[in-house]
Design a protein around this motif. Structure first.
Motif, PDB file in Angstrom:
ATOM      1  N   SER A  70       0.760  -1.172   0.071  1.00 19.45           N
ATOM      2  CA  SER A  70      -0.122   0.077  -0.037  1.00 19.45           C
ATOM      3  C   SER A  70       0.716   1.369  -0.202  1.00 19.45           C
ATOM      4  O   SER A  70       1.920   1.116   0.745  1.00 19.45           O
ATOM      5  CB  SER A  70      -1.068   0.232   1.245  1.00 19.45           C
ATOM      6  N   PRO A  71       0.555   2.310  -0.760  1.00 19.71           N
ATOM      7  CA  PRO A  71       1.200   3.498  -0.776  1.00 19.71           C
ATOM      8  C   PRO A  71       1.219   4.344   0.592  1.00 19.71           C
ATOM      9  O   PRO A  71       1.836   5.207   0.794  1.00 19.71           O
ATOM     10  CB  PRO A  71       0.691   4.186  -1.816  1.00 19.71           C
ATOM     11  N   LEU A  72       0.052   3.826   1.238  1.00 16.57           N
ATOM     12  CA  LEU A  72       0.038   4.483   2.669  1.00 16.57           C
ATOM     13  C   LEU A  72       0.769   4.193   3.583  1.00 16.57           C
ATOM     14  O   LEU A  72       0.993   4.884   4.680  1.00 16.57           O
ATOM     15  CB  LEU A  72      -1.655   4.049   3.021  1.00 16.57           C
ATOM     16  N   LEU A  73       1.648   3.048   3.486  1.00 13.14           N
ATOM     17  CA  LEU A  73       2.618   2.589   4.491  1.00 13.14           C
ATOM     18  C   LEU A  73       3.819   3.585   4.644  1.00 13.14           C
ATOM     19  O   LEU A  73       4.167   3.904   6.147  1.00 13.14           O
ATOM     20  CB  LEU A  73       3.453   1.508   3.813  1.00 13.14           C
ATOM     21  N   SER A  74       4.203   4.278   3.648  1.00 14.96           N
ATOM     22  CA  SER A  74       5.320   5.293   3.960  1.00 14.96           C
ATOM     23  C   SER A  74       4.836   6.194   4.569  1.00 14.96           C
ATOM     24  O   SER A  74       5.752   6.791   5.789  1.00 14.96           O
ATOM     25  CB  SER A  74       5.948   5.657   2.501  1.00 14.96           C
ATOM     26  N   THR A  75       3.858   6.976   4.545  1.00 16.52           N
ATOM     27  CA  THR A  75       3.316   7.969   5.414  1.00 16.52           C
ATOM     28  C   THR A  75       2.842   7.645   6.815  1.00 16.52           C
ATOM     29  O   THR A  75       3.130   8.364   7.594  1.00 16.52           O
ATOM     30  CB  THR A  75       1.890   8.730   4.599  1.00 16.52           C
ATOM     31  N   ALA A  76       2.359   6.363   6.769  1.00 15.40           N
ATOM     32  CA  ALA A  76       2.029   5.853   8.210  1.00 15.40           C
ATOM     33  C   ALA A  76       3.220   5.691   9.056  1.00 15.40           C
ATOM     34  O   ALA A  76       3.148   6.099  10.461  1.00 15.40           O
ATOM     35  CB  ALA A  76       1.343   4.657   8.146  1.00 15.40           C
ATOM     36  N   LEU A  77       4.448   5.273   8.424  1.00 14.42           N
ATOM     37  CA  LEU A  77       5.515   5.077   9.433  1.00 14.42           C
ATOM     38  C   LEU A  77       5.929   6.411   9.480  1.00 14.42           C
ATOM     39  O   LEU A  77       6.674   6.547  10.799  1.00 14.42           O
ATOM     40  CB  LEU A  77       6.680   4.555   8.368  1.00 14.42           C
ATOM     41  N   LEU A  78       5.980   7.579   8.857  1.00 12.52           N
ATOM     42  CA  LEU A  78       6.475   8.657   9.347  1.00 12.52           C
ATOM     43  C   LEU A  78       5.736   9.483  10.095  1.00 12.52           C
ATOM     44  O   LEU A  78       6.311  10.043  11.240  1.00 12.52           O
ATOM     45  CB  LEU A  78       6.588   9.535   7.811  1.00 12.52           C
ATOM     46  N   ILE A  79       4.204   9.058  10.307  1.00  8.20           N
ATOM     47  CA  ILE A  79       3.349   9.600  11.283  1.00  8.20           C
ATOM     48  C   ILE A  79       3.528   9.100  12.464  1.00  8.20           C
ATOM     49  O   ILE A  79       3.774   9.823  13.498  1.00  8.20           O
ATOM     50  CB  ILE A  79       1.683   9.394  10.701  1.00  8.20           C
ATOM     51  N   LEU A  80       3.809   7.761  12.617  1.00  9.10           N
ATOM     52  CA  LEU A  80       4.120   7.187  13.788  1.00  9.10           C
ATOM     53  C   LEU A  80       5.592   7.416  14.399  1.00  9.10           C
ATOM     54  O   LEU A  80       5.759   7.562  15.485  1.00  9.10           O
ATOM     55  CB  LEU A  80       4.179   5.509  13.786  1.00  9.10           C
ATOM     56  N   ALA A  81       6.431   7.531  13.439  1.00 11.03           N
ATOM     57  CA  ALA A  81       7.863   8.166  13.939  1.00 11.03           C
ATOM     58  C   ALA A  81       7.890   9.588  14.749  1.00 11.03           C
ATOM     59  O   ALA A  81       8.338   9.553  15.791  1.00 11.03           O
ATOM     60  CB  ALA A  81       8.774   8.224  12.778  1.00 11.03           C
ATOM     61  N   ASN A  82       7.081  10.532  14.187  1.00 14.71           N
ATOM     62  CA  ASN A  82       6.961  11.735  14.580  1.00 14.71           C
ATOM     63  C   ASN A  82       6.322  11.740  15.846  1.00 14.71           C
ATOM     64  O   ASN A  82       6.364  12.499  17.116  1.00 14.71           O
ATOM     65  CB  ASN A  82       6.243  12.662  13.496  1.00 14.71           C
ATOM     66  N   ALA A  83       5.155  10.846  16.154  1.00 15.16           N
ATOM     67  CA  ALA A  83       4.376  10.883  17.358  1.00 15.16           C
ATOM     68  C   ALA A  83       5.045  10.339  18.221  1.00 15.16           C
ATOM     69  O   ALA A  83       4.969  10.587  19.476  1.00 15.16           O
ATOM     70  CB  ALA A  83       3.195   9.704  16.842  1.00 15.16           C
ATOM     71  N   HIS A  84       5.906   9.069  18.251  1.00 20.04           N
ATOM     72  CA  HIS A  84       6.751   8.707  19.101  1.00 20.04           C
ATOM     73  C   HIS A  84       8.016   9.807  19.613  1.00 20.04           C
ATOM     74  O   HIS A  84       8.383   9.786  20.832  1.00 20.04           O
ATOM     75  CB  HIS A  84       7.412   7.370  18.792  1.00 20.04           C
ATOM     76  N   ILE A  85       8.298  10.456  18.576  1.00 24.07           N
ATOM     77  CA  ILE A  85       9.415  11.673  18.957  1.00 24.07           C
ATOM     78  C   ILE A  85       8.501  12.294  20.068  1.00 24.07           C
ATOM     79  O   ILE A  85       9.351  13.019  20.922  1.00 24.07           O
ATOM     80  CB  ILE A  85       9.879  12.242  17.662  1.00 24.07           C
ATOM     81  N   ASP A  86       7.433  12.815  19.360  1.00 24.95           N
ATOM     82  CA  ASP A  86       6.901  13.716  20.471  1.00 24.95           C
ATOM     83  C   ASP A  86       6.359  13.093  21.962  1.00 24.95           C
ATOM     84  O   ASP A  86       6.582  14.211  22.623  1.00 24.95           O
ATOM     85  CB  ASP A  86       5.340  14.278  19.676  1.00 24.95           C
ATOM     86  N   GLU A  87       6.275  11.979  21.940  1.00 24.21           N
ATOM     87  CA  GLU A  87       6.240  11.446  23.105  1.00 24.21           C
ATOM     88  C   GLU A  87       7.602  11.044  24.111  1.00 24.21           C
ATOM     89  O   GLU A  87       7.366  10.373  24.971  1.00 24.21           O
ATOM     90  CB  GLU A  87       5.413  10.202  23.171  1.00 24.21           C
ATOM     91  N   GLU A  88       8.609  11.434  23.341  1.00 24.41           N
ATOM     92  CA  GLU A  88       9.793  11.128  23.818  1.00 24.41           C
ATOM     93  C   GLU A  88      10.138   9.474  23.833  1.00 24.41           C
ATOM     94  O   GLU A  88      10.816   9.139  24.530  1.00 24.41           O
ATOM     95  CB  GLU A  88      10.033  11.546  25.344  1.00 24.41           C
ATOM     96  N   GLU A  89       9.705   9.005  23.116  1.00 23.80           N
ATOM     97  CA  GLU A  89       9.827   7.333  22.951  1.00 23.80           C
ATOM     98  C   GLU A  89      10.684   7.249  21.641  1.00 23.80           C
ATOM     99  O   GLU A  89      10.317   6.697  20.686  1.00 23.80           O
ATOM    100  CB  GLU A  89       8.687   6.643  22.754  1.00 23.80           C
ATOM    101  N   TYR A  90      12.150   7.391  21.797  1.00 22.92           N
ATOM    102  CA  TYR A  90      12.885   7.765  20.674  1.00 22.92           C
ATOM    103  C   TYR A  90      13.277   6.472  19.972  1.00 22.92           C
ATOM    104  O   TYR A  90      13.645   6.102  18.932  1.00 22.92           O
ATOM    105  CB  TYR A  90      14.325   8.608  21.012  1.00 22.92           C
ATOM    106  N   GLU A  91      13.479   5.135  20.719  1.00 16.47           N
ATOM    107  CA  GLU A  91      13.714   4.039  20.325  1.00 16.47           C
ATOM    108  C   GLU A  91      12.868   3.432  19.487  1.00 16.47           C
ATOM    109  O   GLU A  91      13.108   2.806  18.539  1.00 16.47           O
ATOM    110  CB  GLU A  91      13.909   2.977  21.409  1.00 16.47           C
ATOM    111  N   LEU A  92      11.489   3.663  19.809  1.00 20.77           N
ATOM    112  CA  LEU A  92      10.499   3.299  18.792  1.00 20.77           C
ATOM    113  C   LEU A  92      10.377   4.345  17.672  1.00 20.77           C
ATOM    114  O   LEU A  92      10.098   3.548  16.528  1.00 20.77           O
ATOM    115  CB  LEU A  92       9.155   3.310  19.595  1.00 20.77           C
ATOM    116  N   ALA A  93      10.399   5.408  17.888  1.00 23.35           N
ATOM    117  CA  ALA A  93      10.531   6.375  16.598  1.00 23.35           C
ATOM    118  C   ALA A  93      11.778   5.803  15.685  1.00 23.35           C
ATOM    119  O   ALA A  93      11.530   5.986  14.344  1.00 23.35           O
ATOM    120  CB  ALA A  93      10.965   7.702  16.996  1.00 23.35           C
ATOM    121  N   ASN A  94      12.805   5.470  16.007  1.00 21.91           N
ATOM    122  CA  ASN A  94      14.042   4.921  15.212  1.00 21.91           C
ATOM    123  C   ASN A  94      13.794   3.637  14.739  1.00 21.91           C
ATOM    124  O   ASN A  94      14.051   3.412  13.600  1.00 21.91           O
ATOM    125  CB  ASN A  94      15.434   4.773  16.265  1.00 21.91           C
ATOM    126  N   PHE A  95      13.060   2.799  15.493  1.00 20.69           N
ATOM    127  CA  PHE A  95      12.362   1.299  14.767  1.00 20.69           C
ATOM    128  C   PHE A  95      11.591   1.826  13.530  1.00 20.69           C
ATOM    129  O   PHE A  95      11.863   1.192  12.348  1.00 20.69           O
ATOM    130  CB  PHE A  95      11.624   0.769  15.717  1.00 20.69           C
TER     131      PHE A  95
END
Length: 224
Positions: A70-95
C-alpha cells in the motif's frame, strides 16, 4: 450490616460490568481483519490524535500485514515516528524510521527521514555526561548526512545539532580527563585532553555541565 452488603453487591456488579465490557472490546478488536488499507490508516491516525499511541502501533501492524504494497505505508511510518518523537519514545521512533529506510530507501524525501533519525538521537540523550557511544554514532550519521545531502533544507538544523554534539563530546572528554587527573593517571588524562582539543577549537568556551548534587557521584564515574 445491610448497607455494607449493598455496597459489596454494588461493587461486585460494577466490577463484572467492567470485566465484561473489557472482554467485549477486546473480542471486537480481535475480530477486526480484512479491512481496506484506508480503514486501517484512518483508524491509526484517529488513535494517535486521541493519545492511544500503543493502539496505533497495533493498527499499523494490521495495515502492514494486510496491505504490504500500500502507498499509505510510507506515510504511516512517518506519522508514527513523529508521534513517538513527540512522546519522547525515541527507540520506537528509530524503529519506524529504520523500517522506512529499509523499504523506501529511494524515496525523494529520504533526507527528511535521515534528519528525523538524527533528531531522535539528539533528543534522546538522557543526561549530558552519559551516552558516549550514542554521541559518536550520531556524529557519524551527521557526517554522512552532510556528505550525501549537502543541499537539503534540513542541513542547517543538522549543522546546529552537530555543533552542540561536538560541544557535548568535548564536555564528556574533559570530564574523563579530569577524572584521570584525580586518579593520578597523567597519560590517560593527556589523551583525553587531546580529544577535547579535537572536538572543540577553544576548550575555554566549554561551560561545565551543571549536575545535580544527587547525581554527581554517579555521573562522574559512569564510564568506569
Amino acid at each position: 450490616m445491610g448497607n455494607y452488603l449493598k455496597f459489596t453487591n454494588l461493587f461486585l456488579a460494577t466490577s463484572l460490568i467492567f470485566v465484561f465490557s473489557a472482554c467485549s472490546q477486546k473480542s471486537e478488536k480481535i475480530q477486526e481483519f480484512d479491512k481496506p488499507a484506508l480503514y486501517w490508516y484512518n483508524k491509526m491516525a484517529d488513535e494517535i490524535s486521541t493519545g492511544f499511541l500503543e493502539d496505533a502501533d497495533d493498527t499499523y501492524i494490521s495495515l502492514e500485514s494486510e496491505h504490504r504494497n500500500s502507498p499509505l505505508l510510507s506515510t504511516a511510518l512517518l506519522i508514527l515516528a513523529n508521534a513517538h518523537i513527540d512522546e519522547e519514545e525515541y527507540e520506537l521512533a528509530n524503529f519506524y524510521l529504520d523500517e522506512y529506510i529499509k523499504r523506501f530507501a529511494l524515496s525523494k524525501n529520504i533526507d527528511y527521514v535521515r534528519y528525523l533519525k538524527i533528531k531522535a538521537n539528539f533528543q534522546g540523550f538522557a543526561y549530558d555526561l552519559r551516552d558516549q557511544q550514542l554521541i559518536e554514532d550520531t556524529i557519524s550519521q551527521i557526517e554522512d548526512f552532510i556528505k550525501n545531502f549537502p543541499r537539503s533544507p534540513y542541513t542547517p538544523l543538522v549543522n546546529t545539532m552537530n555543533a552542540r554534539l561536538y560541544m557535548a563530546k568535548a564536555t564528556l572528554d574533559k570530564e574523563i580527563a579530569d577524572l584521570y587527573e584525580r586518579l593520578d593517571k597523567p597519560k590517560a588524562a593527556k589523551l583525553y585532553n587531546e580529544k577535547v582539543k579535537k572536538s572543540w577549537v577553544n576548550p575555554e568556551e566549554i561551560e561545565p555541565v551543571d549536575v545535580p548534587f544527587y547525581r554527581y557521584p554517579f555521573e562522574r564515574d559512569i564510564l568506569f
